[in-house]
Design a protein around this motif. Structure first.
Motif, PDB file in Angstrom:
ATOM      1  N   PHE A 218       0.848  -1.198   0.000  1.00 59.55           N
ATOM      2  CA  PHE A 218       0.000   0.000   0.000  1.00 59.55           C
ATOM      3  C   PHE A 218       0.877   1.239   0.000  1.00 59.55           C
ATOM      4  N   ILE A 219       0.224   2.377  -0.212  1.00 58.28           N
ATOM      5  CA  ILE A 219       0.925   3.656  -0.064  1.00 58.28           C
ATOM      6  C   ILE A 219       0.234   4.425   1.060  1.00 58.28           C
ATOM      7  N   TYR A 220       1.036   5.014   1.929  1.00 59.80           N
ATOM      8  CA  TYR A 220       0.500   5.754   3.083  1.00 59.80           C
ATOM      9  C   TYR A 220       0.623   7.253   2.792  1.00 59.80           C
ATOM     10  N   LEU A 221      -0.525   7.947   2.735  1.00 58.12           N
ATOM     11  CA  LEU A 221      -0.545   9.362   2.321  1.00 58.12           C
ATOM     12  C   LEU A 221      -1.319  10.242   3.290  1.00 58.12           C
ATOM     13  N   MET A 222      -0.966  11.527   3.311  1.00 59.57           N
ATOM     14  CA  MET A 222      -1.750  12.539   4.042  1.00 59.57           C
ATOM     15  C   MET A 222      -2.052  13.676   3.067  1.00 59.57           C
ATOM     16  N   PRO A 223      -3.103  13.568   2.287  1.00 57.11           N
ATOM     17  CA  PRO A 223      -3.303  14.553   1.206  1.00 57.11           C
ATOM     18  C   PRO A 223      -3.682  15.959   1.678  1.00 57.11           C
TER      19      PRO A 223
ATOM     20  N   TYR B 174      -2.557   0.603 -11.350  1.00 55.31           N
ATOM     21  CA  TYR B 174      -1.532  -0.294 -10.796  1.00 55.31           C
ATOM     22  C   TYR B 174      -2.060  -1.148  -9.639  1.00 55.31           C
ATOM     23  N   ASP B 175      -3.359  -1.203  -9.494  1.00 55.44           N
ATOM     24  CA  ASP B 175      -3.982  -2.009  -8.436  1.00 55.44           C
ATOM     25  C   ASP B 175      -3.355  -1.683  -7.061  1.00 55.44           C
ATOM     26  N   LEU B 176      -3.417  -0.386  -6.756  1.00 55.61           N
ATOM     27  CA  LEU B 176      -2.725   0.115  -5.561  1.00 55.61           C
ATOM     28  C   LEU B 176      -3.723   0.419  -4.445  1.00 55.61           C
ATOM     29  N   LEU B 177      -3.387  -0.023  -3.235  1.00 61.89           N
ATOM     30  CA  LEU B 177      -4.210   0.309  -2.067  1.00 61.89           C
ATOM     31  C   LEU B 177      -3.641   1.570  -1.416  1.00 61.89           C
ATOM     32  N   ILE B 178      -4.532   2.522  -1.129  1.00 55.37           N
ATOM     33  CA  ILE B 178      -4.076   3.782  -0.521  1.00 55.37           C
ATOM     34  C   ILE B 178      -4.556   3.828   0.926  1.00 55.37           C
ATOM     35  N   ILE B 179      -3.645   4.168   1.828  1.00 57.82           N
ATOM     36  CA  ILE B 179      -4.073   4.462   3.200  1.00 57.82           C
ATOM     37  C   ILE B 179      -3.997   5.971   3.365  1.00 57.82           C
ATOM     38  N   GLU B 180      -5.144   6.573   3.589  1.00 58.90           N
ATOM     39  CA  GLU B 180      -5.219   8.030   3.703  1.00 58.90           C
ATOM     40  C   GLU B 180      -5.364   8.390   5.180  1.00 58.90           C
ATOM     41  N   ASP B 181      -4.385   9.093   5.725  1.00 57.47           N
ATOM     42  CA  ASP B 181      -4.405   9.475   7.137  1.00 57.47           C
ATOM     43  C   ASP B 181      -4.814  10.950   7.201  1.00 57.47           C
ATOM     44  N   ASP B 182      -5.980  11.197   7.782  1.00 60.79           N
ATOM     45  CA  ASP B 182      -6.528  12.555   7.760  1.00 60.79           C
ATOM     46  C   ASP B 182      -6.751  13.051   9.191  1.00 60.79           C
TER      47      ASP B 182
ATOM     48  N   ASN C 180      -9.359  23.515  -1.400  1.00 62.85           N
ATOM     49  CA  ASN C 180     -10.270  22.380  -1.483  1.00 62.85           C
ATOM     50  C   ASN C 180      -9.626  21.236  -0.721  1.00 62.85           C
ATOM     51  N   ASN C 181     -10.110  21.009   0.481  1.00 64.30           N
ATOM     52  CA  ASN C 181      -9.458  19.961   1.262  1.00 64.30           C
ATOM     53  C   ASN C 181     -10.300  18.686   1.261  1.00 64.30           C
TER      54      ASN C 181
ATOM     55  N   ILE D  73      -8.263   6.899   7.493  1.00 60.87           N
ATOM     56  CA  ILE D  73      -8.053   6.939   8.952  1.00 60.87           C
ATOM     57  C   ILE D  73      -8.333   8.354   9.430  1.00 60.87           C
ATOM     58  N   LYS D  74      -9.160   8.464  10.464  1.00 63.55           N
ATOM     59  CA  LYS D  74      -9.427   9.802  11.014  1.00 63.55           C
ATOM     60  C   LYS D  74      -9.269   9.773  12.526  1.00 63.55           C
ATOM     61  N   SER D  75      -8.414  10.644  13.015  1.00 64.15           N
ATOM     62  CA  SER D  75      -8.152  10.704  14.455  1.00 64.15           C
ATOM     63  C   SER D  75      -8.951  11.837  15.086  1.00 64.15           C
ATOM     64  N   PHE D  76      -9.357  11.657  16.336  1.00 63.86           N
ATOM     65  CA  PHE D  76      -9.971  12.756  17.090  1.00 63.86           C
ATOM     66  C   PHE D  76      -8.946  13.444  17.997  1.00 63.86           C
ATOM     67  N   SER D  77      -7.667  13.050  17.873  1.00 66.31           N
ATOM     68  CA  SER D  77      -6.661  13.593  18.797  1.00 66.31           C
ATOM     69  C   SER D  77      -6.419  15.079  18.589  1.00 66.31           C
TER      70      SER D  77
END
Ligand SMILES: Cc1ncc(COP(=O)(O)O)c(C=O)c1O
Length: 492
Positions: free
Chosen positions: A250-255, A280-288, A299-300, A315-319
């Protein structure tokens, strides 16, 4: 003075919440003086044309927030303003963490406190303690021991419903089945790594990136490929050329408002990444963590909101937007991964704290969430504007940064010849704590970058701290210029 109070009986908002909000606003604006008696319940209910219970509930809410106090047999009165009682914690050594202790010791020994630009965690004065106290009691009265029993691994259903509604505001459509409650985003990264990574697998990350993610991927013995990010997102050419060489798990991103740079991806880049994921049949992990803290026009939109092919795990954190100590976050997962991720969550800690999940659910349902978020956003936005102004004013021209349109972090490039680690030591001696950029890299860190965060500094500290930092940098620059002169002197 209460004549202006008017309730909208066709609004979807409860009448007692409307009454509570209007009274609170009158009191906070100082239009009703301390110790003024509020109208009697029966009389006020008659005047407003509502049930007595509506007034009782509104007064109770105000009392729980210590905005009013009750005198038995006399009525309800406006309370004096409660200041944040720092001493409660400071008297009891057992409650103090090491950092606080260090700062207090510095103060006691006559040195000034450390101004902390290094942490991106919000400080306790921003936490909504009074409403939280009330909601904990409400949950305990309502659910009793059920709040402390074993919970479903996927999370408390009512909270998942509330989250599904909340996230819809950001154009993300997630059914309750797609939502997995987790104990913090860090756990989310960990259980995703546990689910997808075996020894020697490859993951792609942005360069620089969040060090907590690097540690997790390293702990799974993954090969980490870093792809540089610039001010409008990850380098797509490099990404595609790496994808041609190797398929990562996977690819780990924070867009949006990336940690540490504060950069956000352009809309075009977001679309292109999703196209590459498909190709490329890629799994994205989006950390927001931070997209709620938007101060400009950018535009976020999350990748997840644009994900038609189920390529993104969100992934969404409440921290950062609530309280880090709750250890609460959630994932949005495409259906094909439901079971594997649920199993990893189960193996990690079986479930996330049931009491806290219930309290957060009520927080959403009583519409307190919006208020808290607005308060945080307003505070951070003011700090941010001051930060940008003083960075431009006090730092030498040789320093460079891109002002992000939101979030908590600014990524500062130092003048040539000055490394972040050197600056860290000098700044710390001057009472300023900064995060050297080197910690945000896996390999070959850039040594001239620094992350400055506005999460834990007051407006006064920002002005004072950046001025001092500017002085330290200027001093270092003039020292290095002198070195240069000395080196070349014999040639003259
Ligand atoms: C990008 C990012 N992801 C995850 C985390 C961890 O968040 P949590 O406190 O929810 O575990 C952080 C904390 O700083 C972060 O910056």
């Amino acid at each position: 003075m209460f004549k202006g109070v008017q309730l909208d009986k066709i609004s979807s908002k409860h009448l007692y919440i409307q009454l509570y909000s209007q009274l609170k606003s009158l009191i906070e604006k100082g239009e009703v003086k301390t110790h003024t008696k509020l109208p009697s319940i029966r009389k006020f209910a008659e005047e407003l044309g509502v049930n007595n219970v509506t007034v009782v509930n509104a007064y109770n809410l105000l009392a729980e927030e210590e905005i009013v106090y009750k005198k038995v047999g006399s009525g309800t009165f406006v309370a004096p303003k409660v200041e944040f009682k720092e001493d409660i914690y400071l008297d009891e050594e057992v409650y103090i963490d090491e950092d606080t202790k260090f700062i207090e010791e510095r103060k006691e020994s006559g040195q000034e406190g450390i101004i902390n630009f290094a942490t991106a965690a919000p400080t306790p004065d921003l936490f909504p303690i009074s409403p939280f106290k009330r909601l904990i009691n409400k949950v305990l009265e309502r659910d009793g021991g059920y709040a402390f029993g074993y919970q479903k691994s996927q999370g408390y259903l009512a909270l998942r419903k509330s989250i599904s509604k909340y996230i819809n505001r950001y154009q993300i459509e997630a059914d309750v089945n797609e939502i997995q409650i987790i104990s913090g985003a860090q756990q989310g990264i960990d259980i995703l790594a546990k689910t997808f990574l075996d020894y020697g697998d490859t993951v792609f990350v942005e360069q620089p990136t969040y060090p907590g993610a690097i540690s997790v991927f390293k702990s799974r013995n993954a090969n980490i490929t870093e792809i540089p990010i610039n001010q409008n997102g990850i380098d797509l050419k490099l990404l595609e050329s790496e994808l041609k060489k190797e398929k990562p798990k996977f690819i780990y991103l924070m867009p949006n408002f990336q940690n540490p740079t504060g950069y956000s991806y352009s809309q075009e880049k977001k679309e292109r990444i999703l196209e590459l994921a498909q190709k490329y049949d890629l799994l994205i992990i989006e950390d927001d963590c931070l997209s709620d803290l938007n101060y400009g026009e950018s535009n976020n939109m999350a990748l997840k909101a644009m994900d038609e092919d189920e390529r993104v795990i969100y992934i969404k954190s409440f921290s950062k937007i609530f309280m880090p100590g709750l250890r609460l976050a959630f994932l949005i997962i495409p259906e094909c991964h439901f079971n594997d991720i649920l199993l990893s969550k189960y193996m990690s800690d079986i479930f996330t704290d049931g009491l806290i999940q219930r309290v957060l659910d009520l927080y959403f349902r009583e519409e307190l969430w919006e208020k808290q978020l607005n308060k945080l956003k307003e505070t951070y936005q003011q700090r941010y504007q001051i930060m940008i102004t003083v960075l431009n004013e006090y730092l030498p021209q040789e320093c460079d940064f891109v002002a992000p349109e939101g979030g908590l972090n600014i990524w500062l490039e130092l003048p040539q010849g000055l490394t972040a680690n050197e600056l860290y030591d000098k700044a710390f001696a001057a009472g300023i704590n900064i995060a050297p950029g080197t910690v945000f890299y896996h390999n070959q860190p850039q040594t001239n970058k620094v992350r400055l965060s506005i999460a834990a500094v007051t407006e006064r500290e920002i002005k004072e701290g950046i001025k001092k930092l500017g002085d330290v940098i200027n001093k270092e620059l003039s020292n290095s210029n002198q070195d240069w002169d000395n080196r070349w002197m014999p040639l003259v």
